[in-house]
Structures are given as C-alpha cells and as structure tokens.
Design an enzyme around this catalytic site. Structure first.
Site: not given
Ligand code: FAD
Ligand code: EPU
Length: 334
Positions: A160, A234, A330
């Site tokens: 990240r 997250s 994050e």
């Molecule tokens: P924004 O929120 O619009 O921007 C984020 C930051 O990046 C800001 O500081 C912004 O200024 C900067 N930025 C954005 N675009 C640019 C650009 N073109 N040039 C310079 N700076 C820029 N993330 C994961 O890694 N894994 C996941 O599984 C994951 N699951 C998610 C699930 C949900 C339901 C939600 C709501 C979010 C999740 N995220 C996850 C976080 C998020 O989706 C990612 O970080 C995504 O890449 C953000 O994209 P955005 O365009 O919305 O960025």
């Molecule tokens: N867990 C708990 N309680 C909770 C949530 C999770 O005990 O309330 C335990 C689960 O049982 C499991 C472990 O934590 O053993 C991991 O949980 P999960 O698989 O849901 O993944 P996570 O570590 O919580 C990360 C990423 C997610 C990504 C998923 C799947 C980070 C910070 N988050 O979540 O990314 O989608 O793995 O790979 O690394 C994001 O970055 O926004 C994001 C959603």
C-alpha cells in the site's frame, strides 16, 4: 477552463462526507495541464474519492480526473502492453481485460476508484498487487512543468505504498499507466477464500473470468457498498511487526491470524486486532465500524469527516494499549 466555486464534494467521495471544494474543475485533456499549472491555487487531484477522508472544506483547487482512453502499445506471443489513461475507472478496465482473456489483474476486480490512483498505494487484494503488472507510470510534475515516466523499479512500490505517496506526494498529476498483461495467464488462487468460492461456483476449468467472478462474489459479501453505506475500504493498513513481538502476542492469543513476511517480520490483520478491542459493529452517532469487517469504518448517513477521524484515533489508541501495535491509516486525510 471552467473553475467552479464552493462545490460540495459529497457525491465525489465514497464516504459520502459533505465538505466543499473552494475551487473545482474537471480535466479530460492533458493539453489543459499547462493552463492549470499557471493557476495560483494549491492543487488536489481527485479520482473516485474512494481512499480519502474529507475532514474539512478543501482550500485551493480540486481537479477531478476524467482523462480517458485505453490503447494497446505493443504485443508479442505472450504479453500485451496496454496504456490506460488515469481517469479510466479501475473496474471497467479490469472487465475490458478479462473479456479479452488477458491475465494479471483479475484478482483486483471490483476495487473502486480510478486507474490513476492504482499505482499510488499499489492497490492489492486476494494475493495480488498492482505492481506485479505495472510496467511504467507517466506523470506531470507541477514544479518542473514537464512529463516524466518512471519504470516499475523507480516507482518504489511497497505494501500500500509507492514513491507517489511519499517523496512525490502532492507534487504530481499521474496521467497514464502502462500494464503488462499475460496472454497465457498464470492463475493465483493462493488466497484461501478464492479456492472455496470457485468450488462453490462449481468451476471445473480455471479462467480469468472465473477468478474475477469469485473475487467479486467474496467482496460483495464482506465489504459494504459505498452507494449504500459510506466507506473507503480498509481504513488502516495491516501492521508488520518484528517476530519477537509476534511470538509474545501469540503466546497470549494463540488464535491470532498472521502472514509471514520474512524470517524477521510478521503481518497481522488489523481487522482482527480491532475486533479483539471490541469495536466491530460499534456505532456512535452516524460514524461506526462495519459489523462484518472491523477494518472498515463507515458513515451511516450524515457523519462529519472529523467524527470518523476521531473514531479512528480512539481505535488507534485502544489497539496500541492492548497489543502495543501502532496502526497506520491507509486512507488519506484531506
Ligand atoms: P482517490 O480517493 O480519488 O485519491 C486517493 C489519493 O490519491 C488522493 O490523495 C489523491 O489526491 C491521489 N490521487 C488520485 N488520483 C491521482 C492522480 N491521477 N494523480 C495524482 N494523485 C492522485 N484498495 C486496495 O488497495 N485494495 C482493496 O481491496 C480495496 N478495496 C476497497 C473497497 C471499497 C469498498 C472501497 C471504498 C475502497 C477500497 N480500496 C481498496 C481503496 C481504494 O479503492 C483505492 O485506494 C483506489 O485506488 C483509490 O482510487 P481513487 O481514484 O478513488 O482515489
Ligand atoms: N478479521 C477478523 N475480524 C474482522 C476482519 C478480519 O478477525 O473484523 C480477520 C479475518 O478472519 C482474516 C484476516 O483478518 O483472518 C484478514 O481478513 P480479510 O481477508 O477480510 O482481509 P483484510 O486483511 O482485512 C486486506 C486488504 C483489503 C483486501 C483484502 C483481500 C489491507 C489493509 N486490506 O484486508 O484491501 O481487499 O485483504 O485481499 O491490506 C483496502 O485496502 O481498502 C482493502 C479493502
């Protein structure tokens, strides 16, 4: 170039926080960058707003990124190199790629936001990170008024993390990314839940589409839909701690989940730590902690960004007190 004043960002951030941008504009053509550079206001790039928390009104100019376009740069028998403009929606790009049968990003299905944000925190999910397919990143450097292209190594990707979140933070506008995708995909089903889901789906033969659908199904069952309940995924990163500290915790909490990073470091799921501190399902006013995933903070309606921030501070303090671990956010505070 049209600059709007005092624009509500409520529909531009997935937390659904109502805060205003002092100035607001959209960009759909990189030729406009020179003109924008000359403007005196401080600049903030907004993609899908899915990784930000608005804690107050935004001073300066918010630039909503709408740069579009997907082009194949080159291909050989094994790979295809695609340049994607930064304002493309990440999941639309994933769908485009899986429809072609190309591999590399299927595990990253359904992550909200834009392609331009994908290198910034090196998005990751289900055993895969964006850095594994990113060949290069092109960006506009505000101070130098020039485009630069970094290769994968120069992006300094980490968990990240990247140079764009560190040294180049607030200094650049990332305009396009080149991805190297596999015509003969190597599937990654290392994340246990994927295998299980593929079994439930009755999948006999693996394909990028089957994996994408499995990931989509797992994600929709766990993570709240921002269109229904405001959130940014997250809220904290999973902490990486020295093995000595982990051994101590494991002797006290034998069921603690963990992933080995290397011989010296262990990654612990922050969701587990937060749940153990009793926060899962917590609600205070309109801010809360998701009942199915303690790592996700939510806005039940009209929470202020500052309330969510305060809740995150309280969570940080309780995890520190109980486990001696300092969580890191994050989500980017604006
Ligand atoms: P924004 O929120 O619009 O921007 C984020 C930051 O990046 C800001 O500081 C912004 O200024 C900067 N930025 C954005 N675009 C640019 C650009 N073109 N040039 C310079 N700076 C820029 N993330 C994961 O890694 N894994 C996941 O599984 C994951 N699951 C998610 C699930 C949900 C339901 C939600 C709501 C979010 C999740 N995220 C996850 C976080 C998020 O989706 C990612 O970080 C995504 O890449 C953000 O994209 P955005 O365009 O919305 O960025
Ligand atoms: N867990 C708990 N309680 C909770 C949530 C999770 O005990 O309330 C335990 C689960 O049982 C499991 C472990 O934590 O053993 C991991 O949980 P999960 O698989 O849901 O993944 P996570 O570590 O919580 C990360 C990423 C997610 C990504 C998923 C799947 C980070 C910070 N988050 O979540 O990314 O989608 O793995 O790979 O690394 C994001 O970055 O926004 C994001 C959603």
């Amino acid at each position: 170039m049209e600059l709007k004043r005092n624009v509500s960002l409520k529909s531009y951030n997935t937390f659904g926080i109502d805060a205003a941008a002092e100035y607001f504009t959209e960009i759909n053509d990189i030729k406009k960058l020179e003109e924008i550079t000359a403007l005196p206001q401080q600049k903030h790039i907004l993609g899908g707003g899915s990784n930000i928390l608005l804690t107050k009104g935004v001073k300066g100019l918010v630039i909503h990124n709408k740069l579009k376009g997907i082009t194949v740069e080159k291909e050989d028998n094994n790979h295809v190199w695609i340049r994607v403009q930064a304002g493309e929606i990440w999941h639309d790009f994933v769908l485009h790629v899986i429809n072609k049968g190309w591999g590399g990003i299927e595990n990253l299905s359904l992550i909200p936001g834009t392609v331009g944000a994908s290198p910034i925190q090196n998005i990751g999910a289900y055993g895969v990170e964006a850095r594994e397919t990113i060949e290069s990143v092109t960006f506009w450097y505000w101070n130098e008024k020039t485009f630069l292209t970094y290769n994968n190594r120069e992006c300094e990707f980490g968990y990240r993390d990247s140079i764009f979140k560190q040294l180049l933070r607030d200094k650049i506008f990332l305009t396009s990314v080149v991805f190297k995708l596999d015509k003969n995909p190597v599937y990654n089903t290392s994340y246990g839940a994927i295998e299980e889901e593929l079994d439930n789906m009755g999948v006999q033969e693996l394909s990028v589409k089957a994996i994408a659908y499995a990931v989509i199904h797992i994600r929709t069952s766990k993570l709240p839909d921002p269109n229904v309940t405001g959130n940014a995924g997250s809220f904290f990163k999973n902490p990486v701690i020295p093995i000595q500290h982990f051994n101590l915790l494991q002797s006290r909490y034998p069921r603690i989940p963990y992933y080995k990073v290397n011989e010296a470091l262990i990654k612990v799921p922050a969701g587990w730590l937060i749940e153990q501190c009793g926060w899962k399902g917590y609600k205070s006013g309109e801010a809360g902690v998701h009942a199915k995933q303690a790592l996700v903070l939510v806005n039940y309606g009209h929470a202020k960004g500052s309330e969510i921030w305060k809740l995150s501070d309280e969570i940080l303090a309780s995890v520190k007190k109980k486990f001696g671990i300092e969580l890191e956010r994050e989500v980017q505070m604006w």
